[in-house]
Design a protein around this motif. Sequence first.
Motif, short mmCIF file in Angstrom:
data_model
loop_
_atom_site.label_atom_id
_atom_site.label_comp_id
_atom_site.label_asym_id
_atom_site.label_seq_id
_atom_site.Cartn_x
_atom_site.Cartn_y
_atom_site.Cartn_z
N CYS A 122 -3.06 -6.84 16.08
CA CYS A 122 -2.60 -7.37 14.78
C CYS A 122 -3.79 -7.79 13.92
CB CYS A 122 -1.67 -8.57 15.02
SG CYS A 122 -0.13 -8.16 15.88
N TYR A 123 -4.82 -8.36 14.54
CA TYR A 123 -6.00 -8.78 13.78
C TYR A 123 -6.71 -7.59 13.16
CZ TYR A 123 -10.93 -9.85 13.12
OH TYR A 123 -12.19 -9.93 12.61
N VAL A 124 -6.92 -6.51 13.93
CA VAL A 124 -7.63 -5.34 13.42
C VAL A 124 -6.86 -4.71 12.26
CG1 VAL A 124 -8.39 -3.02 14.01
CG2 VAL A 124 -8.82 -4.90 15.60
N LEU A 125 -5.54 -4.51 12.43
CA LEU A 125 -4.76 -3.88 11.37
C LEU A 125 -4.69 -4.77 10.14
CD1 LEU A 125 -1.83 -2.33 13.46
CD2 LEU A 125 -3.78 -1.15 12.45
N ASP A 126 -4.55 -6.09 10.33
CA ASP A 126 -4.48 -7.00 9.19
C ASP A 126 -5.80 -6.99 8.42
OD1 ASP A 126 -2.88 -9.24 7.86
OD2 ASP A 126 -4.77 -10.24 8.31
N SER A 127 -6.94 -6.96 9.12
CA SER A 127 -8.24 -6.92 8.44
C SER A 127 -8.41 -5.63 7.66
CB SER A 127 -9.36 -7.07 9.48
OG SER A 127 -9.22 -8.28 10.19
N LEU A 128 -8.02 -4.49 8.26
CA LEU A 128 -8.13 -3.21 7.55
C LEU A 128 -7.19 -3.18 6.34
CD1 LEU A 128 -8.30 -0.76 10.59
CD2 LEU A 128 -10.19 -1.50 9.12
N ALA A 129 -6.00 -3.77 6.45
CA ALA A 129 -5.09 -3.81 5.31
C ALA A 129 -5.67 -4.65 4.17
CB ALA A 129 -3.73 -4.36 5.75
N GLU A 130 -6.31 -5.76 4.51
CA GLU A 130 -6.96 -6.56 3.47
C GLU A 130 -8.06 -5.79 2.77
OE1 GLU A 130 -8.31 -10.20 5.06
OE2 GLU A 130 -6.31 -11.06 5.35
N GLU A 131 -8.86 -5.03 3.54
CA GLU A 131 -9.92 -4.24 2.92
C GLU A 131 -9.35 -3.15 2.03
OE1 GLU A 131 -13.05 -4.93 3.03
OE2 GLU A 131 -12.78 -6.63 4.39
N ALA A 132 -8.21 -2.55 2.43
CA ALA A 132 -7.59 -1.53 1.60
C ALA A 132 -7.05 -2.13 0.30
CB ALA A 132 -6.47 -0.84 2.38
N LEU A 133 -6.49 -3.33 0.37
CA LEU A 133 -6.01 -3.99 -0.85
C LEU A 133 -7.17 -4.36 -1.77
CD1 LEU A 133 -3.22 -6.31 0.63
CD2 LEU A 133 -2.90 -4.28 -0.76
N LEU A 162 0.82 -1.22 0.00
CA LEU A 162 0.00 0.00 0.00
C LEU A 162 0.85 1.26 0.00
CD1 LEU A 162 -2.69 -1.15 2.59
CD2 LEU A 162 -3.04 -0.83 0.14
N HIS A 163 2.18 1.14 -0.04
CA HIS A 163 3.11 2.28 -0.09
C HIS A 163 2.93 3.19 1.14
CE1 HIS A 163 3.95 1.07 -4.20
NE2 HIS A 163 2.66 1.09 -4.46
N TYR A 164 2.89 2.55 2.31
CA TYR A 164 2.68 3.34 3.52
C TYR A 164 3.91 4.13 3.91
CZ TYR A 164 5.42 0.38 6.69
OH TYR A 164 6.43 -0.27 7.34
N GLU A 165 5.08 3.71 3.43
CA GLU A 165 6.29 4.45 3.79
C GLU A 165 6.28 5.84 3.19
OE1 GLU A 165 9.43 2.00 2.45
OE2 GLU A 165 9.27 0.56 4.09
N GLU A 166 5.85 5.96 1.91
CA GLU A 166 5.83 7.29 1.28
C GLU A 166 4.61 8.10 1.68
OE1 GLU A 166 6.05 4.44 -0.32
OE2 GLU A 166 8.13 4.35 -1.05
N GLU A 167 3.44 7.45 1.80
CA GLU A 167 2.21 8.19 2.01
C GLU A 167 1.91 8.46 3.48
OE1 GLU A 167 -0.99 6.32 0.07
OE2 GLU A 167 0.00 6.19 -1.89
N LEU A 168 2.46 7.69 4.38
CA LEU A 168 2.12 7.86 5.81
C LEU A 168 3.34 8.23 6.65
CD1 LEU A 168 0.04 7.61 8.12
CD2 LEU A 168 0.69 5.20 8.29
#
Length: 382
Positions: free
Chosen positions: A145-156, A54-60
């Motif tokens: 970890c579960y919450v962040l992993d679920s949100l990352a899947e939805e973003a992908l 998701l390119h979080y290093e550049e965008e966040l």
Amino acid sequence: MAAAAAVVTPAGLEDGVSRSRGEGSGEVVVERGPGAAYHMFVVMEDLVEKLKLLHYEEELLRKNNLKPPSRHYFALPTNPGEQFYMFCTLAAWLINRAGRPFEQPQEYDDPNATISNILSELRSFGRTADFPPSKLKSGYGEHVCYVLDSLAEEALKYIGFTWKRPTYPLEELEEETVPEDDAELTLNKVDEEFVEEETDSEENFIDLNVLKAQTYRLDMNESAKQEDILESTTDAAEWSLEVERVLPQLKVTIRTDNKDWRIHVDQMHQHKSGIESALKETKGFLDKLHNEISRTLEKIGSREKYINNQLEHLVQEYRAAQAQLSEARERYQQGNGGVTERTRLLSEVTEELEKVKQEMEEKGSSMTDGERFSRVLMIHTE
């Protein structure tokens, strides 16, 4: 990079969790497997890979001047306050990346309100979150970890990313070259060594007369009839001399190779014989040392028994003195308690005595005043 994300359920939150229904009740009993405690490390590593996609290093991270988290940042406790702020920031950014408007949390916001907003957004994506919100306050653990992993899947999913099967490069098989074994004896090697020895040797030379005689005899034998009996025309003495002359040139040398299994077998036998010989020498010393240690232990045991027998009466006297001392301490405690009680009674009696004295003095003073008044009346009447 992980090929696919691990499926994490909020009820178990780890793979290897089995569920069974209890007897006589409808409750589901969750049994955690032996690897369940380490599954959040796998989820955290998958989360880092998804954030990189998701390119979080550049965008966040660069926009907010944040340090990139490690591969196990939310799996282990390091700094709860910093981890909770990082969790809220990542969750808000992932919700925005998933197409839902969500304000970035500030440092002084109410943590309970922030957690409830994040969980409501998570449930709006169709994800379950059947755990108390207080589990997310620490900023680390399997629920984070579960919450962040679920949100990352939805973003992908929102950006249209799909996981593909990995393609492995074709490896060219190299032809195995069998090294030439020097220990193998071939005819070509024997001939080459024989030629080298003939060229190097100056003393050994070919006798032409002998060769002529041999060739003549061979021709005569070939011209003879087949039905005749073959008889040797070579002199035995000349043959023996020729054998002694050519014998040094018939030596065959075999070069040894360290990789040959025969060398290893010989070394094993040598080491075995060396170990057996060393064991014979050391076994005597070890047996002698064992006998000395056994005798020393027996002496120590006998000395200990002797000392215990000699000091038995002193030990009994010491125990009796200890018992008498404890009894005297108990009597002292009892006597000390009686003294304090009597001292308290004495103080009470003294206070009552002081009160009685004061009352008597007051009554005495009042009686003296009355007597004086009666005397004055008597004088006036006279």
